[in-house]
Design a protein around this motif. Structure first.
Motif, short mmCIF file in Angstrom:
data_model
loop_
_atom_site.label_atom_id
_atom_site.label_comp_id
_atom_site.label_asym_id
_atom_site.label_seq_id
_atom_site.Cartn_x
_atom_site.Cartn_y
_atom_site.Cartn_z
N MET A 1 46.28 23.78 -69.05
CA MET A 1 45.25 23.76 -68.01
C MET A 1 44.98 22.34 -67.55
O MET A 1 45.30 21.38 -68.25
N HIS A 2 44.41 22.25 -66.37
CA HIS A 2 44.01 20.95 -65.87
C HIS A 2 42.88 21.13 -64.85
O HIS A 2 43.08 21.74 -63.81
N PRO A 3 41.69 20.61 -65.18
CA PRO A 3 40.61 20.59 -64.20
C PRO A 3 40.73 19.32 -63.37
O PRO A 3 41.31 18.33 -63.81
N GLY A 4 40.22 19.34 -62.17
CA GLY A 4 40.25 18.15 -61.34
C GLY A 4 39.04 18.08 -60.43
O GLY A 4 38.54 19.10 -59.97
N THR A 5 38.55 16.86 -60.19
CA THR A 5 37.44 16.67 -59.27
C THR A 5 37.69 15.44 -58.42
O THR A 5 38.40 14.52 -58.82
N ASN A 6 37.12 15.47 -57.26
CA ASN A 6 37.13 14.33 -56.37
C ASN A 6 35.76 14.33 -55.70
O ASN A 6 35.56 14.96 -54.68
#
Length: 132
Positions: free
Chosen positions: A64-69
């Motif tokens: 899994m990989h969460p990401g935010t910008n």
């Protein structure tokens, strides 16, 4: 992101004409570093592979990989390459990761995913301890 996830799962399974080799996919999704709960907000049962969090084991293994910008854009990728299960969720709201986590939980419940967060992912031989 979904196409890359699908390609990685196909390579992991050793399907012909995959984007990269099965060995490369297995190397990417093997434990390279264990997450220490005391250094990561109490997070347990997770490790790092090459660019992804790893959890579970055997048929319940997932990456899994969460990401935010910030502000506002976020994404969540989760997949089980053994079972062929996965989801990619992308949002443009301030509570995007919360929404993504709730959505993934709902998808896993509805489709009876085999994910088990308490187990450990596949390990490289050099990552094993003497008592294993």
């Amino acid at each position: 992101l979904a196409k890359f996830t699908t390609a990685l799962m196909k390579a992991y399974a050793g399907e012909p004409n995959a984007l990269f080799s099965r060995k490369t996919a297995h190397d990417m999704l093997a434990v390279s570093w264990r997450i220490k709960p005391e250094e990561n907000y109490g997070l347990t049962g997770f490790s790092y592979g090459f660019g992804a969090f790893l959890a579970g084991g055997n048929d319940a293994f997932c990456f899994m990989h969460p990401g935010t910008n910030n502000p506002g854009a976020s994404s969540m990728l989760i997949a089980n390459p053994t079972a062929g299960e996965g989801a990619v969720i992308m949002t443009n709201g301030a509570q995007g990761l919360l929404f993504s986590n709730q959505t993934v939980s709902s998808i896993a419940l509805v489709y009876d995913w085999s994910y088990n967060g308490g187990a450990q992912p596949e390990q490289k031989p050099s990552d094993r301890t003497a008592d294993e």
